[in-house]
Design a protein around this motif. Structure first.
Motif, PDB file in Angstrom:
ATOM      1  N   GLU A 111       0.833  -1.199   0.000  1.00  0.00           N
ATOM      2  CA  GLU A 111       0.000   0.000   0.000  1.00  0.00           C
ATOM      3  C   GLU A 111       0.871   1.253   0.000  1.00  0.00           C
ATOM      4  OE1 GLU A 111      -3.489   1.725  -0.624  1.00  0.00           O
ATOM      5  OE2 GLU A 111      -3.209  -0.424  -0.479  1.00  0.00           O
ATOM      6  N   ASP A 112       1.968   1.229   0.734  1.00  0.00           N
ATOM      7  CA  ASP A 112       2.898   2.368   0.723  1.00  0.00           C
ATOM      8  C   ASP A 112       3.448   2.620  -0.679  1.00  0.00           C
ATOM      9  OD1 ASP A 112       2.588   2.865   3.418  1.00  0.00           O
ATOM     10  OD2 ASP A 112       4.447   1.844   4.014  1.00  0.00           O
ATOM     11  N   LYS A 113       3.795   1.531  -1.384  1.00  0.00           N
ATOM     12  CA  LYS A 113       4.303   1.679  -2.755  1.00  0.00           C
ATOM     13  C   LYS A 113       3.233   2.285  -3.655  1.00  0.00           C
ATOM     14  CE  LYS A 113       7.506  -2.209  -2.415  1.00  0.00           C
ATOM     15  NZ  LYS A 113       7.727  -3.609  -2.781  1.00  0.00           N
ATOM     16  N   ASP A 114       1.997   1.824  -3.497  1.00  0.00           N
ATOM     17  CA  ASP A 114       0.909   2.364  -4.311  1.00  0.00           C
ATOM     18  C   ASP A 114       0.660   3.840  -4.006  1.00  0.00           C
ATOM     19  OD1 ASP A 114       0.606  -0.060  -5.531  1.00  0.00           O
ATOM     20  OD2 ASP A 114      -1.280  -0.586  -4.547  1.00  0.00           O
ATOM     21  N   VAL A 115       0.743   4.201  -2.740  1.00  0.00           N
ATOM     22  CA  VAL A 115       0.559   5.603  -2.354  1.00  0.00           C
ATOM     23  C   VAL A 115       1.661   6.456  -2.979  1.00  0.00           C
ATOM     24  CG1 VAL A 115       0.680   7.205  -0.396  1.00  0.00           C
ATOM     25  CG2 VAL A 115      -0.737   5.163  -0.239  1.00  0.00           C
ATOM     26  N   ASP A 116       2.886   5.965  -2.945  1.00  0.00           N
ATOM     27  CA  ASP A 116       3.993   6.697  -3.560  1.00  0.00           C
ATOM     28  C   ASP A 116       3.754   6.899  -5.054  1.00  0.00           C
ATOM     29  OD1 ASP A 116       5.277   6.862  -1.113  1.00  0.00           O
ATOM     30  OD2 ASP A 116       6.634   5.175  -1.516  1.00  0.00           O
ATOM     31  N   VAL A 120       3.187  10.523  -7.100  1.00  0.00           N
ATOM     32  CA  VAL A 120       3.940  10.930  -8.294  1.00  0.00           C
ATOM     33  C   VAL A 120       2.967  11.330  -9.408  1.00  0.00           C
ATOM     34  CG1 VAL A 120       5.438  10.079 -10.136  1.00  0.00           C
ATOM     35  CG2 VAL A 120       6.019   9.611  -7.758  1.00  0.00           C
ATOM     36  N   VAL A 121       1.934  10.519  -9.624  1.00  0.00           N
ATOM     37  CA  VAL A 121       0.953  10.827 -10.662  1.00  0.00           C
ATOM     38  C   VAL A 121       0.227  12.128 -10.325  1.00  0.00           C
ATOM     39  CG1 VAL A 121      -1.240  10.056 -11.669  1.00  0.00           C
ATOM     40  CG2 VAL A 121       0.641   8.446 -11.405  1.00  0.00           C
ATOM     41  N   ASP A 122      -0.160  12.309  -9.062  1.00  0.00           N
ATOM     42  CA  ASP A 122      -0.855  13.534  -8.665  1.00  0.00           C
ATOM     43  C   ASP A 122       0.037  14.761  -8.824  1.00  0.00           C
ATOM     44  OD1 ASP A 122      -3.088  12.049  -8.100  1.00  0.00           O
ATOM     45  OD2 ASP A 122      -2.822  12.083  -5.914  1.00  0.00           O
ATOM     46  N   MET A 123       1.314  14.617  -8.528  1.00  0.00           N
ATOM     47  CA  MET A 123       2.246  15.738  -8.700  1.00  0.00           C
ATOM     48  C   MET A 123       2.375  16.104 -10.181  1.00  0.00           C
ATOM     49  SD  MET A 123       3.219  16.786  -5.751  1.00  0.00           S
ATOM     50  CE  MET A 123       4.738  17.680  -5.995  1.00  0.00           C
ATOM     51  N   GLN A 124       2.435  15.086 -11.049  1.00  0.00           N
ATOM     52  CA  GLN A 124       2.510  15.347 -12.486  1.00  0.00           C
ATOM     53  C   GLN A 124       1.243  16.044 -12.969  1.00  0.00           C
ATOM     54  OE1 GLN A 124       3.259  11.412 -14.009  1.00  0.00           O
ATOM     55  NE2 GLN A 124       5.485  11.627 -13.874  1.00  0.00           N
ATOM     56  N   THR A 125       0.101  15.585 -12.478  1.00  0.00           N
ATOM     57  CA  THR A 125      -1.171  16.198 -12.847  1.00  0.00           C
ATOM     58  C   THR A 125      -1.220  17.647 -12.376  1.00  0.00           C
ATOM     59  OG1 THR A 125      -2.273  14.054 -12.716  1.00  0.00           O
ATOM     60  CG2 THR A 125      -3.679  16.000 -12.656  1.00  0.00           C
TER      61      THR A 125
END
Length: 182
Positions: A111-116, A120-125
């Protein structure tokens, strides 16, 4: 932490002879077990991927076996067979607790890996959105400036022309100075 608490309550039941304390410990153990079940059920309803659901079900199944052995231990304690309670469960229960912890840790790490990844995707967005808003703001600013120039020429140009004509008409019809008329 719920598992650690339950384990500590069992140890306390084994070392104390106070039967009222046994009841309290037993009640606390069952309350914590219910809390664990509630957490697992909520997690299973969140729409986890099949691999994580399998891991949660594995935890749930291990808990069933762990709890059955724990109930046997509690029965031995109530019968005054504390040594038998100790023999019947410690090594086996420790293995089950280790398995549950391992599975829970694996789920947490995944879950930690998925959150990371989501971060990253949210930061790119967010970065793309910022670029888009700056671009839209710049275009709006340029369009506003263009409208100002256009309206200036469209409205101010004819008004300047009318002003010049009015000055020429006024100059033609000027009243002569009365002092010069005599």
């Amino acid at each position: 932490s719920h598992m650690n608490f339950q384990h500590a309550q069992m140890l306390e039941m084994m070392v104390t002879t106070d039967k009222s304390r046994w009841k309290t410990n037993e009640q606390l153990i069952h309350e914590r077990a219910q809390q664990i079940d509630d957490i697992i059920e909520r997690l299973l309803k969140t729409g986890l991927d099949p691999e994580r659901q399998t891991r949660l079900k594995e935890i749930k199944n291990t808990l069933v076996v762990y709890r059955q052995t724990r109930e046997d231990q509690i029965a031995f304690i109530h019968q005054g067979k504390t040594e038998k309670a100790i023999e019947s469960g410690f090594s086996v229960q420790d293995e089950r607790i280790a398995k549950i912890r391992s599975l829970a840790q694996e789920l947490g790490d995944n879950e930690d890996k998925d959150v990371d990844k989501r971060i990253v995707v949210d930061m790119q967005t967010a970065k793309q959105s910022l670029i888009l808003f700056v671009f839209v703001g710049l275009v709006a600013f340029l369009l506003g400036g263009g409208m100002i120039v256009f309206l200036s020429h469209t409205i101010a140009g004819p008004l300047n022309g009318m002003s010049k004509v009015a000055q020429q008409i006024a100059a033609y019809y000027t009243i002569p100075d009365i002092g010069n008329m005599t």
